[in-house]
Design a protein around this motif. Structure first.
Motif, PDB file in Angstrom:
ATOM      1  N   MET A  95       0.777  -1.210   0.058  1.00 56.62           N
ATOM      2  CA  MET A  95       0.023  -0.064   0.092  1.00 56.62           C
ATOM      3  C   MET A  95       0.927   1.034   0.061  1.00 56.62           C
ATOM      4  N   LYS A  96       1.885   1.188   0.728  1.00 55.02           N
ATOM      5  CA  LYS A  96       2.628   2.491   0.896  1.00 55.02           C
ATOM      6  C   LYS A  96       3.135   2.768  -0.476  1.00 55.02           C
ATOM      7  N   ILE A  97       4.009   1.830  -1.177  1.00 50.08           N
ATOM      8  CA  ILE A  97       4.473   2.048  -2.384  1.00 50.08           C
ATOM      9  C   ILE A  97       3.194   2.551  -3.492  1.00 50.08           C
ATOM     10  N   ALA A  98       2.007   2.153  -3.623  1.00 48.86           N
ATOM     11  CA  ALA A  98       1.107   2.343  -4.481  1.00 48.86           C
ATOM     12  C   ALA A  98       0.657   3.797  -3.933  1.00 48.86           C
ATOM     13  N   LEU A  99       0.395   4.103  -2.583  1.00 51.39           N
ATOM     14  CA  LEU A  99       0.215   5.612  -2.317  1.00 51.39           C
ATOM     15  C   LEU A  99       1.035   6.458  -2.593  1.00 51.39           C
ATOM     16  N   LYS A 100       2.545   6.169  -2.373  1.00 51.50           N
ATOM     17  CA  LYS A 100       3.399   7.139  -2.802  1.00 51.50           C
ATOM     18  C   LYS A 100       3.524   7.502  -4.278  1.00 51.50           C
ATOM     19  N   CYS A 101       3.480   6.245  -5.143  1.00 48.48           N
ATOM     20  CA  CYS A 101       3.211   6.420  -6.455  1.00 48.48           C
ATOM     21  C   CYS A 101       2.233   7.417  -6.904  1.00 48.48           C
ATOM     22  N   SER A 102       0.831   7.473  -6.151  1.00 48.38           N
ATOM     23  CA  SER A 102      -0.289   8.144  -6.840  1.00 48.38           C
ATOM     24  C   SER A 102       0.073   9.556  -6.217  1.00 48.38           C
ATOM     25  N   LEU A 103       0.447   9.917  -5.168  1.00 40.81           N
ATOM     26  CA  LEU A 103       0.846  11.166  -4.680  1.00 40.81           C
ATOM     27  C   LEU A 103       1.854  11.758  -5.418  1.00 40.81           C
TER      28      LEU A 103
ATOM     29  N   SER B 210      -5.541  -4.547  -6.214  1.00 40.45           N
ATOM     30  CA  SER B 210      -6.100  -5.633  -6.639  1.00 40.45           C
ATOM     31  C   SER B 210      -6.089  -6.782  -5.447  1.00 40.45           C
ATOM     32  N   ASP B 211      -5.329  -6.649  -4.486  1.00 34.23           N
ATOM     33  CA  ASP B 211      -5.338  -7.538  -3.271  1.00 34.23           C
ATOM     34  C   ASP B 211      -6.560  -7.120  -2.163  1.00 34.23           C
ATOM     35  N   GLY B 212      -7.408  -6.264  -2.727  1.00 34.47           N
ATOM     36  CA  GLY B 212      -8.547  -5.856  -1.748  1.00 34.47           C
ATOM     37  C   GLY B 212      -8.198  -4.716  -0.766  1.00 34.47           C
ATOM     38  N   GLU B 213      -7.382  -4.171  -0.872  1.00 32.07           N
ATOM     39  CA  GLU B 213      -6.862  -3.098   0.002  1.00 32.07           C
ATOM     40  C   GLU B 213      -7.400  -1.653  -0.376  1.00 32.07           C
ATOM     41  N   ALA B 214      -7.938  -1.093   0.548  1.00 33.43           N
ATOM     42  CA  ALA B 214      -8.732   0.255  -0.018  1.00 33.43           C
ATOM     43  C   ALA B 214      -8.258   1.320   0.851  1.00 33.43           C
ATOM     44  N   TRP B 215      -8.361   2.670   0.375  1.00 32.60           N
ATOM     45  CA  TRP B 215      -7.635   3.708   1.113  1.00 32.60           C
ATOM     46  C   TRP B 215      -8.446   5.010   0.672  1.00 32.60           C
ATOM     47  N   VAL B 216      -8.312   6.054   1.596  1.00 34.27           N
ATOM     48  CA  VAL B 216      -9.101   7.305   1.330  1.00 34.27           C
ATOM     49  C   VAL B 216      -8.219   8.458   1.967  1.00 34.27           C
ATOM     50  N   GLY B 217      -8.313   9.536   1.619  1.00 32.47           N
ATOM     51  CA  GLY B 217      -7.683  10.646   2.042  1.00 32.47           C
ATOM     52  C   GLY B 217      -7.970  11.939   1.512  1.00 32.47           C
ATOM     53  N   TYR B 218      -7.229  12.913   2.060  1.00 30.67           N
ATOM     54  CA  TYR B 218      -7.340  14.120   1.473  1.00 30.67           C
ATOM     55  C   TYR B 218      -6.007  15.096   1.163  1.00 30.67           C
ATOM     56  N   THR B 219      -5.913  15.863   0.333  1.00 30.85           N
ATOM     57  CA  THR B 219      -4.847  16.631   0.224  1.00 30.85           C
ATOM     58  C   THR B 219      -5.330  18.399   0.200  1.00 30.85           C
TER      59      THR B 219
ATOM     60  N   PHE C 156      -4.089  10.329   4.845  1.00 35.12           N
ATOM     61  CA  PHE C 156      -4.740   9.292   4.440  1.00 35.12           C
ATOM     62  C   PHE C 156      -4.707   8.122   5.387  1.00 35.12           C
ATOM     63  N   SER C 157      -5.751   7.108   5.148  1.00 32.54           N
ATOM     64  CA  SER C 157      -5.749   6.073   6.126  1.00 32.54           C
ATOM     65  C   SER C 157      -6.212   4.666   5.131  1.00 32.54           C
ATOM     66  N   SER C 158      -5.928   3.570   5.510  1.00 32.73           N
ATOM     67  CA  SER C 158      -6.059   2.334   4.455  1.00 32.73           C
ATOM     68  C   SER C 158      -6.628   1.219   5.354  1.00 32.73           C
ATOM     69  N   SER C 159      -7.420   0.443   4.665  1.00 32.56           N
ATOM     70  CA  SER C 159      -7.940  -1.031   5.200  1.00 32.56           C
ATOM     71  C   SER C 159      -6.885  -1.688   5.731  1.00 32.56           C
ATOM     72  N   GLY C 160      -5.528  -1.807   5.281  1.00 33.84           N
ATOM     73  CA  GLY C 160      -4.421  -2.486   5.731  1.00 33.84           C
ATOM     74  C   GLY C 160      -3.860  -1.989   7.320  1.00 33.84           C
ATOM     75  N   GLY C 161      -4.594  -0.876   7.500  1.00 32.63           N
ATOM     76  CA  GLY C 161      -3.898  -0.289   8.827  1.00 32.63           C
ATOM     77  C   GLY C 161      -3.030   0.668   8.842  1.00 32.63           C
ATOM     78  N   SER C 162      -2.501   1.308   7.822  1.00 32.13           N
ATOM     79  CA  SER C 162      -1.767   2.357   7.608  1.00 32.13           C
ATOM     80  C   SER C 162      -2.569   3.727   7.555  1.00 32.13           C
ATOM     81  N   SER C 163      -1.675   4.574   8.207  1.00 32.28           N
ATOM     82  CA  SER C 163      -2.414   6.155   8.225  1.00 32.28           C
ATOM     83  C   SER C 163      -1.222   6.960   8.337  1.00 32.28           C
ATOM     84  N   ALA C 164      -1.547   8.325   8.028  1.00 35.65           N
ATOM     85  CA  ALA C 164      -0.393   9.204   7.997  1.00 35.65           C
ATOM     86  C   ALA C 164      -0.972  10.482   7.920  1.00 35.65           C
TER      87      ALA C 164
END
Length: 125
Positions: free
Chosen positions: A1-9, A87-96, A107-115
């Motif tokens: 998730m962290k890599i995907a979020l970093k790539c998207s940001l 594709s592994d089912g993890e979801a995330w939401v957030g704002y900028t 942001f926070s994710s269903s995998g337990g990450s938030s920052a």
């Protein structure tokens, strides 16, 4: 998730700063049209950014996690909300939120990450 979020940001940052900075070959090899940015980085991760009005659609492939992901961003003035799904089912939401040349991100994710973190065009994140 962290890599995907970093790539998207990073994709958002590249899209926002592309006119000022142009293509940044050290980070990724990108091709751009009027409303589409498609990139591949040195590790083999791929992503694309498509703009339609004030909505930004991101799609990508994370090579290390061997998963696809998609994210939708909706902009309302200086505030952008985003939601994503991998594709592994993890979801995330957030704002900028943009304040001058600074962005406040959460942001926070269903995998337990938030920052929560702040980025500046001058000093970085």
């Amino acid at each position: 998730m962290k890599i995907a979020l970093k790539c998207s940001l990073l994709s958002l940052a590249l899209l926002s700063w592309a006119n000022a900075w142009g293509q940044i070959p050290a980070l990724a090899n990108c091709t751009r049209s009027a409303n589409l940015l498609a990139c591949i980085d040195a590790q083999g991760n791929t992503y694309s950014v498509n703009t339609v009005g004030s909505t930004i659609y991101l799609r990508g492939f994370e090579k290390d996690g061997n998963r696809y992901w998609a994210q939708t961003n909706s902009r309302f003035g200086q505030l952008t909300f985003f939601t994503g799904l991998a594709s592994d089912g993890e979801a995330w939401v957030g704002y900028t939120r943009r304040v001058g040349w600074t962005t406040i991100n959460r942001f926070s994710s269903s995998g337990g990450s938030s920052a929560k973190f702040t980025c500046s065009r001058i000093t970085g994140c």
